[in-house]
Design a protein around this motif. Structure first.
Motif, PDB file in Angstrom:
ATOM      1  N   SER A 183      -7.714  11.172  16.897  1.00  0.00           N
ATOM      2  CA  SER A 183      -8.139   9.900  17.487  1.00  0.00           C
ATOM      3  C   SER A 183      -8.171   8.801  16.433  1.00  0.00           C
ATOM      4  CB  SER A 183      -9.520  10.049  18.127  1.00  0.00           C
ATOM      5  OG  SER A 183      -9.509  11.020  19.148  1.00  0.00           O
ATOM      6  N   MET A 184      -8.594   9.153  15.231  1.00  0.00           N
ATOM      7  CA  MET A 184      -8.642   8.167  14.144  1.00  0.00           C
ATOM      8  C   MET A 184      -7.238   7.729  13.735  1.00  0.00           C
ATOM      9  SD  MET A 184     -11.772   9.800  11.890  1.00  0.00           S
ATOM     10  CE  MET A 184     -11.785   8.502  10.663  1.00  0.00           C
ATOM     11  N   ILE A 185      -6.267   8.636  13.834  1.00  0.00           N
ATOM     12  CA  ILE A 185      -4.875   8.265  13.550  1.00  0.00           C
ATOM     13  C   ILE A 185      -4.405   7.202  14.547  1.00  0.00           C
ATOM     14  CG2 ILE A 185      -2.483   9.081  13.487  1.00  0.00           C
ATOM     15  CD1 ILE A 185      -3.591  11.817  12.587  1.00  0.00           C
ATOM     16  N   ILE A 186      -4.702   7.437  15.832  1.00  0.00           N
ATOM     17  CA  ILE A 186      -4.313   6.472  16.872  1.00  0.00           C
ATOM     18  C   ILE A 186      -5.044   5.148  16.669  1.00  0.00           C
ATOM     19  CG2 ILE A 186      -4.358   5.999  19.355  1.00  0.00           C
ATOM     20  CD1 ILE A 186      -4.103   9.013  19.814  1.00  0.00           C
ATOM     21  N   ILE A 187      -6.346   5.233  16.350  1.00  0.00           N
ATOM     22  CA  ILE A 187      -7.118   4.011  16.111  1.00  0.00           C
ATOM     23  C   ILE A 187      -6.548   3.242  14.926  1.00  0.00           C
ATOM     24  CG2 ILE A 187      -9.369   3.139  15.372  1.00  0.00           C
ATOM     25  CD1 ILE A 187     -10.623   5.428  17.016  1.00  0.00           C
ATOM     26  N   ALA A 188      -6.131   3.976  13.883  1.00  0.00           N
ATOM     27  CA  ALA A 188      -5.546   3.327  12.711  1.00  0.00           C
ATOM     28  C   ALA A 188      -4.319   2.517  13.107  1.00  0.00           C
ATOM     29  CB  ALA A 188      -5.173   4.376  11.663  1.00  0.00           C
ATOM     30  N   GLN A 189      -3.485   3.082  14.006  1.00  0.00           N
ATOM     31  CA  GLN A 189      -2.311   2.328  14.444  1.00  0.00           C
ATOM     32  C   GLN A 189      -2.715   1.127  15.293  1.00  0.00           C
ATOM     33  OE1 GLN A 189       1.202   4.361  15.431  1.00  0.00           O
ATOM     34  NE2 GLN A 189       1.893   2.907  16.980  1.00  0.00           N
ATOM     35  N   LEU A 190      -3.685   1.301  16.181  1.00  0.00           N
ATOM     36  CA  LEU A 190      -4.134   0.171  17.007  1.00  0.00           C
ATOM     37  C   LEU A 190      -4.710  -0.942  16.144  1.00  0.00           C
ATOM     38  CD1 LEU A 190      -5.842   2.098  19.971  1.00  0.00           C
ATOM     39  CD2 LEU A 190      -3.585   0.993  19.941  1.00  0.00           C
ATOM     40  N   LEU A 191      -5.405  -0.555  15.082  1.00  0.00           N
ATOM     41  CA  LEU A 191      -5.953  -1.569  14.177  1.00  0.00           C
ATOM     42  C   LEU A 191      -4.851  -2.370  13.497  1.00  0.00           C
ATOM     43  CD1 LEU A 191      -8.892   0.395  12.477  1.00  0.00           C
ATOM     44  CD2 LEU A 191      -9.072  -1.445  14.159  1.00  0.00           C
TER      45      LEU A 191
ATOM     46  N   LEU B  88      -4.438  22.262   8.467  1.00  0.00           N
ATOM     47  CA  LEU B  88      -3.989  21.238   9.411  1.00  0.00           C
ATOM     48  C   LEU B  88      -4.889  20.008   9.363  1.00  0.00           C
ATOM     49  CD1 LEU B  88      -2.979  23.397  12.513  1.00  0.00           C
ATOM     50  CD2 LEU B  88      -1.460  22.076  11.019  1.00  0.00           C
ATOM     51  N   LEU B  89      -6.190  20.222   9.242  1.00  0.00           N
ATOM     52  CA  LEU B  89      -7.109  19.087   9.150  1.00  0.00           C
ATOM     53  C   LEU B  89      -6.794  18.228   7.930  1.00  0.00           C
ATOM     54  CD1 LEU B  89     -10.542  20.690  10.137  1.00  0.00           C
ATOM     55  CD2 LEU B  89      -9.225  19.016  11.444  1.00  0.00           C
ATOM     56  N   ILE B  90      -6.444  18.886   6.828  1.00  0.00           N
ATOM     57  CA  ILE B  90      -6.088  18.154   5.614  1.00  0.00           C
ATOM     58  C   ILE B  90      -4.872  17.274   5.858  1.00  0.00           C
ATOM     59  CG2 ILE B  90      -5.180  18.432   3.272  1.00  0.00           C
ATOM     60  CD1 ILE B  90      -6.931  20.953   3.045  1.00  0.00           C
ATOM     61  N   GLY B  91      -3.821  17.853   6.445  1.00  0.00           N
ATOM     62  CA  GLY B  91      -2.604  17.093   6.699  1.00  0.00           C
ATOM     63  C   GLY B  91      -2.804  15.964   7.687  1.00  0.00           C
ATOM     64  N   PHE B  92      -3.543  16.228   8.771  1.00  0.00           N
ATOM     65  CA  PHE B  92      -3.800  15.188   9.766  1.00  0.00           C
ATOM     66  C   PHE B  92      -4.669  14.079   9.171  1.00  0.00           C
ATOM     67  CE2 PHE B  92      -1.842  17.991  12.655  1.00  0.00           C
ATOM     68  CZ  PHE B  92      -1.677  17.360  13.883  1.00  0.00           C
ATOM     69  N   ALA B  93      -5.678  14.476   8.378  1.00  0.00           N
ATOM     70  CA  ALA B  93      -6.533  13.465   7.758  1.00  0.00           C
ATOM     71  C   ALA B  93      -5.735  12.581   6.801  1.00  0.00           C
ATOM     72  CB  ALA B  93      -7.684  14.144   7.018  1.00  0.00           C
ATOM     73  N   ARG B  94      -4.810  13.198   6.077  1.00  0.00           N
ATOM     74  CA  ARG B  94      -3.970  12.422   5.155  1.00  0.00           C
ATOM     75  C   ARG B  94      -3.107  11.420   5.923  1.00  0.00           C
ATOM     76  NH1 ARG B  94      -1.653   9.658   2.187  1.00  0.00           N
ATOM     77  NH2 ARG B  94      -0.778  10.098   0.137  1.00  0.00           N
ATOM     78  N   THR B  95      -2.798  11.718   7.190  1.00  0.00           N
ATOM     79  CA  THR B  95      -1.973  10.838   8.018  1.00  0.00           C
ATOM     80  C   THR B  95      -2.656   9.509   8.285  1.00  0.00           C
ATOM     81  OG1 THR B  95      -1.001  12.783   9.082  1.00  0.00           O
ATOM     82  CG2 THR B  95      -0.717  10.671  10.209  1.00  0.00           C
ATOM     83  N   ILE B  96      -3.986   9.502   8.326  1.00  0.00           N
ATOM     84  CA  ILE B  96      -4.711   8.241   8.565  1.00  0.00           C
ATOM     85  C   ILE B  96      -4.333   7.220   7.504  1.00  0.00           C
ATOM     86  CG2 ILE B  96      -6.991   7.166   8.689  1.00  0.00           C
ATOM     87  CD1 ILE B  96      -8.054   9.885   9.672  1.00  0.00           C
ATOM     88  N   GLU B  97      -4.339   7.645   6.247  1.00  0.00           N
ATOM     89  CA  GLU B  97      -3.960   6.725   5.169  1.00  0.00           C
ATOM     90  C   GLU B  97      -2.496   6.323   5.302  1.00  0.00           C
ATOM     91  OE1 GLU B  97      -3.594   6.409   0.303  1.00  0.00           O
ATOM     92  OE2 GLU B  97      -4.137   8.309   1.244  1.00  0.00           O
ATOM     93  N   VAL B  98      -1.642   7.258   5.705  1.00  0.00           N
ATOM     94  CA  VAL B  98      -0.218   6.945   5.875  1.00  0.00           C
ATOM     95  C   VAL B  98      -0.035   5.815   6.878  1.00  0.00           C
ATOM     96  CG1 VAL B  98       1.996   7.825   6.709  1.00  0.00           C
ATOM     97  CG2 VAL B  98       0.583   9.251   5.214  1.00  0.00           C
ATOM     98  N   VAL B  99      -0.730   5.892   8.019  1.00  0.00           N
ATOM     99  CA  VAL B  99      -0.604   4.863   9.049  1.00  0.00           C
ATOM    100  C   VAL B  99      -1.178   3.533   8.567  1.00  0.00           C
ATOM    101  CG1 VAL B  99      -1.317   4.188  11.377  1.00  0.00           C
ATOM    102  CG2 VAL B  99      -0.607   6.537  10.929  1.00  0.00           C
TER     103      VAL B  99
END
Length: 475
Positions: A25-33, A327-338
């Motif tokens: 959800s935070m990944i999606i929010i990061a893109q919306l932001l 998986l949590l590590i990789g997904f969490a790292r995606t937030i910064e990527v976005v």
């Protein structure tokens, strides 16, 4: 030893989102932001303490002339890149999980624990101090935590035999785990990730963290021992006096400390010491740590005379158990990527720095502690939290006059201490179920301890702001 399945109490289905759901959800929010927050950047220059890392230059923030617009599916394409960006940590998690499984299968860890408990059976004070230190060192060095869960029946059984209760057993495990993570000196799942993001040498600042580890263990010992003495004098004051413990807590059958198990423990401790030495003197990091752990795994297999096929299955099973964390590590790292792709991460940093402007570095450090503590309730994975918060906290530290070491310490405190109580952690819920401890009763016991520890944490952060150079926290 009674199995986890035999002891576990069926838990109600939680309505709180799972960690992966929150992070996704935070990944999606990061893109919306990225569609509403103006893009901007800071100028960056090589950090004086690590020229391979760029640091933001205060006062240089400015808008981007041509702001990027992310396509609607960008967040999905960013996930593989997040996994790729965190691949070194992900592979470390798998390898360490496999090796720890081999150590458990050898019986060395259970034998060490049982020997310690039996040795101090007649003295609760020594038992509590000894096991606190033993478990704490496991968390302080290699981030052990989940591995302690199957040991709950042993601890509870021993404590009941000594006229104590399961709260004491749980306090020993969780206080040592929380303190070990909060002050960790070599933990590859928390500290080393945060230091890597902050551009700091692996295991740097070890001396001061050892001091904090000892102080926090003393606070934990006082809290648990005071409770133990109270219920030993009057069992009716136990927080779980109403719980039936007459069935289900049996001792393990094979806990002998053989020469093979003693040698395995020596190899394990020697490997950790070797890595700390290499990290301090030869800039060793994840590659060398992987090598050392693999060597520990191979030697464990050989010393315990484990059949190759059995060792292979054990290693793979142990690594497989770490899949969720990886998986949590990789997904969490995606937030910064976005956030980086949308060029808004610097805008967020600049905004937070503006809120803290004029408050001074001490208040900023305490603000970081508050942010990290709150975040841990939503992302109880230490490594996942590091990738979510440290990319923001690290440059924020530069803008507010806080050292990178202090920013990392704020992350450790916020993650480690609340690990004892967060209801979103499957480990907390699972261990309490094994010990037949109602969550409300556990909170009554642990909250006063957390208040003591956070008081020390706040004092330590303020100390490093003003006197960090004295303890290696100037960078």
């Amino acid at each position: 030893m009674a199995s986890v399945t035999d002891q576990a109490v069926p838990a109600k289905k939680s309505r709180f989102p799972d960690s992966l759901v929150l992070i996704f959800s935070m990944i999606i929010i990061a893109q919306l932001l990225s569609y509403v927050i103006p893009s901007g950047t800071f100028e960056r220059a090589p950090a004086p303490f690590n020229e391979s890392r760029d640091m933001v230059v205060p006062g240089t923030y400015g808008p981007v002339a041509e702001a990027p617009t992310l396509d609607v599916w960008h967040f999905l394409s960013a996930i593989p890149r997040g996994l790729e960006a965190a691949q070194d940590i992900i592979f470390l998690v798998f390898l360490v999980g496999g090796v720890i499984a081999l150590l458990r299968a050898s019986g060395a860890i259970d034998a060490l624990l049982f020997r310690a408990v039996r040795t101090f059976d007649g003295n609760p004070g020594i038992l509590i101090a000894g096991t606190l230190t033993l478990f704490g060192m496991g968390a302080f060095t290699i981030g052990m935590g989940e591995e302690y869960m199957p040991l709950i029946p042993i601890l509870v059984t021993m404590c009941l035999a000594m006229k104590l209760d399961s709260i004491v057993a749980m306090g020993i495990l969780w206080a040592s785990y929380g303190v070990g993570w909060a002050t960790a000196g070599t933990n590859p799942f928390g500290l080393l990730i945060a230091q890597n993001i902050a551009g700091l040498p692996a295991t740097s600042g070890l001396g001061f963290r050892i001091v904090l580890f000892v102080l926090c263990l003393l606070i934990a010992f006082q809290h648990i021992y005071a409770y133990a003495r109270k219920i030993k004098a009057d069992p009716s004051k136990s927080l779980v006096a109403h719980v039936d413990y007459s069935k289900g807590f049996d001792l393990p059958h094979d806990v002998a400390m053989t020469w093979q198990r003693a040698l395995i423990l020596t190899v394990f401790i020697g490997g950790i010491v070797l890595f700390v030495y290499g990290a301090q003197t030869m800039d060793w990091y994840i590659g060398e740590l992987n090598t050392i752990f693999l060597a520990i795994g191979v030697l464990t297999m050989l010393i315990s005379r484990m059949a190759p096929n059995d060792a292979s299955k054990t290693f793979i099973d142990g690594a497989a158990e770490m899949t969720a964390a990886a998986l949590l590590i990789g997904f969490a790292r995606t937030i910064e990527v976005v956030l980086t792709d949308g060029m808004i991460i610097d805008t967020i940093i600049n905004a937070i720095a503006g809120l803290l402007e004029g408050t001074g570095p001490s208040v900023s450090a305490l603000g970081m502690l508050a942010v990290q503590t709150i975040t841990n309730f939503f992302i109880p994975s230490g490594s996942g939290q590091a990738f979510v918060t440290m990319p923001i906290m690290s440059p924020l530290a530069e803008l507010t006059g806080v050292s990178q070491q202090t920013a990392v310490l704020a992350y450790q405190f916020g993650d480690g201490f609340t690990n004892m109580v967060v209801p979103t952690s499957a480990l907390v819920v699972g261990t309490l179920a094994l010990g037949k401890i109602p969550y409300v009763q556990w909170v009554k016991f642990v909250m006063p301890l957390l208040l003591k520890l956070f008081t020390l944490a706040a004092a330590a952060l303020v100390f490093t702001v003003h006197f960090g150079e004295l303890v290696g926290f100037a960078n």
